[in-house]
Design an enzyme around this catalytic site. Structure first.
Site, PDB file in Angstrom:
ATOM      1  N   ARG A  54       0.856  -1.186   0.000  1.00  0.00           N
ATOM      2  CA  ARG A  54       0.000   0.000   0.000  1.00  0.00           C
ATOM      3  C   ARG A  54       0.891   1.235   0.000  1.00  0.00           C
ATOM      4  O   ARG A  54       1.717   1.406   0.901  1.00  0.00           O
ATOM      5  CB  ARG A  54      -0.899  -0.017   1.241  1.00  0.00           C
ATOM      6  N   HIS A  67      -2.536  11.087   0.549  1.00  0.00           N
ATOM      7  CA  HIS A  67      -1.987  10.864   1.888  1.00  0.00           C
ATOM      8  C   HIS A  67      -1.310  12.167   2.313  1.00  0.00           C
ATOM      9  O   HIS A  67      -0.098  12.210   2.523  1.00  0.00           O
ATOM     10  CB  HIS A  67      -1.040   9.666   1.886  1.00  0.00           C
ATOM     11  N   GLU A 112      -7.128   8.840   6.083  1.00  0.00           N
ATOM     12  CA  GLU A 112      -7.351   9.518   7.368  1.00  0.00           C
ATOM     13  C   GLU A 112      -7.833  10.957   7.222  1.00  0.00           C
ATOM     14  O   GLU A 112      -7.143  11.906   7.628  1.00  0.00           O
ATOM     15  CB  GLU A 112      -6.064   9.470   8.216  1.00  0.00           C
ATOM     16  N   ASN A 133      -7.258   2.121   9.896  1.00  0.00           N
ATOM     17  CA  ASN A 133      -5.929   2.292  10.498  1.00  0.00           C
ATOM     18  C   ASN A 133      -6.107   2.297  12.004  1.00  0.00           C
ATOM     19  O   ASN A 133      -6.836   3.133  12.545  1.00  0.00           O
ATOM     20  CB  ASN A 133      -5.299   3.628  10.069  1.00  0.00           C
ATOM     21  N   TYR A 137      -4.155   2.027  15.819  1.00  0.00           N
ATOM     22  CA  TYR A 137      -2.927   2.031  16.618  1.00  0.00           C
ATOM     23  C   TYR A 137      -3.197   1.895  18.106  1.00  0.00           C
ATOM     24  O   TYR A 137      -2.448   1.253  18.828  1.00  0.00           O
ATOM     25  CB  TYR A 137      -2.138   3.340  16.381  1.00  0.00           C
ATOM     26  N   GLU A 139      -3.434  -0.010   8.244  1.00  0.00           N
ATOM     27  CA  GLU A 139      -2.241   0.366   9.017  1.00  0.00           C
ATOM     28  C   GLU A 139      -2.391  -0.175  10.431  1.00  0.00           C
ATOM     29  O   GLU A 139      -3.456  -0.078  11.031  1.00  0.00           O
ATOM     30  CB  GLU A 139      -2.069   1.893   9.123  1.00  0.00           C
TER      31      GLU A 139
END
Ligand code: IFM
Length: 441
Positions: free
Chosen positions: A79, A123, A168, A294, A296, A347
């Protein structure tokens, strides 16, 4: 947990992710125009150590070497993002064919190695020329973005089957226009709400543009999602957590999958609410082929409604709590709140204080981090959530935005002065995971 719990379905997509500004370098070569990140990083005081992406991982010149490493690890999907100002130096108008040729070569190289390209159109590196016209607050950009998407898909869409419009949008809107810690660095609540809305409409318009050229490609969007959880069972903490989820993740999920903003959200914004045009929600909520998530960390709300650090929890170099189970809880909740398309975890990873010892980097904590998130995902898939693949963030250590090069997320260590790459222990471990289609330590 038995070994069986860790086995992934056949065809599960094992990937790694990067983004153009974070790795390419070559910021002004071969006709590329400046982006808002070039401007921002060249402004003293904005980035840790005043680092810039001017050279970054020099991937522009070294992509073949980096793709050999992808192959060595056994990664099946890559990606990456296109730099809009590399293709349109002024954001619109004249195409820079050298820029398009570069991505053409990249795609061919990946396919020659049997690696599936997943391309992100945006991005964060908006052409500076378009920021000068008001940036994402200006609705004219929606058409320019669709034109850019169309040019990219006309050139690469015969070979690239997975397209992401935005990475995002929350970060673009909020960190770029409310807190000002990211480019373009504004602190303006009204602008933030309008940018967030315009990005969603731009996503819808670009999705139509892509499909009108290549009806059979897969189109999706990537959201950064962080579940918001109350520290205790207290009713008020839970209400505060729900409000925070609505103001962040649901602010994007609801328009995309319900065709409206979360209840009360526009009223709360009062005079700062965005201007919404009649057809906007129809554009935003058209059917998607996939959702990129994504993930985290989670956000924990404490007794005073504050963001709380959890005693006893592990935190990464970003100050983010390691919370794999919260990923599962979030995906299960989303699956019941929305009619979701297939999901890719686009991600997931962690920044650690990696040290080179001899020729090695023993990043045991990264192995555990990825292991535990994958195990959680496998459990979540058994609960009926349709997860098709996983992309580790990141393939390489890279330019971590306002943190510059001070945070290392890669499975491959980059020694920036020499540009030497060293596979970290996590890369060797991930390689085994991919070979066996199974998580084991
Ligand atoms: O490096 C970023 C990436 O560009 C977007 N998602 C989060 C990563 C880690 O902060």
């Amino acid at each position: 947990m038995t070994a069986e719990n860790y086995v992934f379905p056949r065809g599960f997509v094992w990937g790694a992710a990067t983004a153009a500004y974070q790795i390419e370098g070559a910021w002004n070569l071969d006709g590329k125009g400046p982006s808002i990140w070039d401007t921002f990083s060249h402004t003293p005081g904005k980035i840790t150590n005043d680092d810039t992406g001017d050279i970054a991982c020099d991937h522009y010149h070294r992509f073949s070497e980096d793709f050999s490493l992808l192959k060595q690890i056994g990664i099946k999907a890559y990606r990456f993002s296109l730099s809009w100002p590399r293709i349109f130096p002024d954001g619109k108008g004249t195409v820079n064919w050298l820029g398009l040729d570069y991505y053409d070569r990249m795609v061919d190289s990946l396919l020659a190695l049997n690696i599936e390209p997943f391309v992100t159109l945006y991005h964060w590196d908006l052409p500076q020329a378009l920021q000068d016209k008001g940036g994402w607050g200006n609705r004219d950009l929606l058409g320019y973005f669709s034109d850019y998407a169309a040019v990219a898909v006309k050139r690469l869409g015969d070979r690239v089957k997975f397209w992401t419009t935005f990475n995002e949008p929350w970060v673009v809107a909020v960190l770029g226009n409310l807190t000002g810690e990211m480019a373009p660095g504004f602190k303006d609540r009204k602008l933030t709400a309008q940018v967030a809305h315009n990005l969603l409409v731009a996503h819808g318009m670009a999705t139509q543009a892509i499909r009108s050229i290549e009806p059979d490609v897969q189109v999706g969007i990537v959201l950064n999602l962080s579940p918001v959880e109350a520290y205790t069972d207290d009713k008020y903490q839970k209400m505060a957590a729900d409000r925070a989820w609505n103001a962040t993740s649901a602010w994007f999920l609801d328009p995309l999958f319900k065709g409206c903003y979360p209840p009360g959200a526009l009223k709360d914004l009062a005079a700062d609410a965005p201007v919404v045009q009649p057809n906007d929600f129809a554009l935003i909520s058209q059917k998607l082929d996939y959702l990129g998530v994504n993930y985290y960390t989670r956000t924990v709300i404490g007794p005073q409604g504050e963001m709380k650090k959890v005693p006893g929890s592990e935190y990464t170099e970003m100050g983010w709590e390691v919370a794999p189970e919260a990923l599962g809880r979030m995906l299960v909740k989303m699956n019941s709140d929305y009619r979701l398309p297939p999901i890719y975890i686009t991600e997931n990873g962690c920044a650690l204080d990696d040290q080179v010892v001899g020729e090695h980097v023993h990043d045991t904590r990264r192995i555990k981090y990825v292991h535990d998130h994958l195990a959680e995902l496998r459990k979540t898939m058994r609960l009926g959530v349709n997860i098709r693949g996983y992309f580790v963030w990141s393939l390489l250590d890279n330019f971590e935005w306002a943190h510059g090069y001070s945070k290392r997320f890669g499975m491959i260590y980059v020694d920036y002065p020499t540009q030497k790459r060293i596979l970290k222990d996590s890369a060797y471990w991930y390689s085994k995971v991919i070979t066996h289609n199974e998580v084991h330590r």
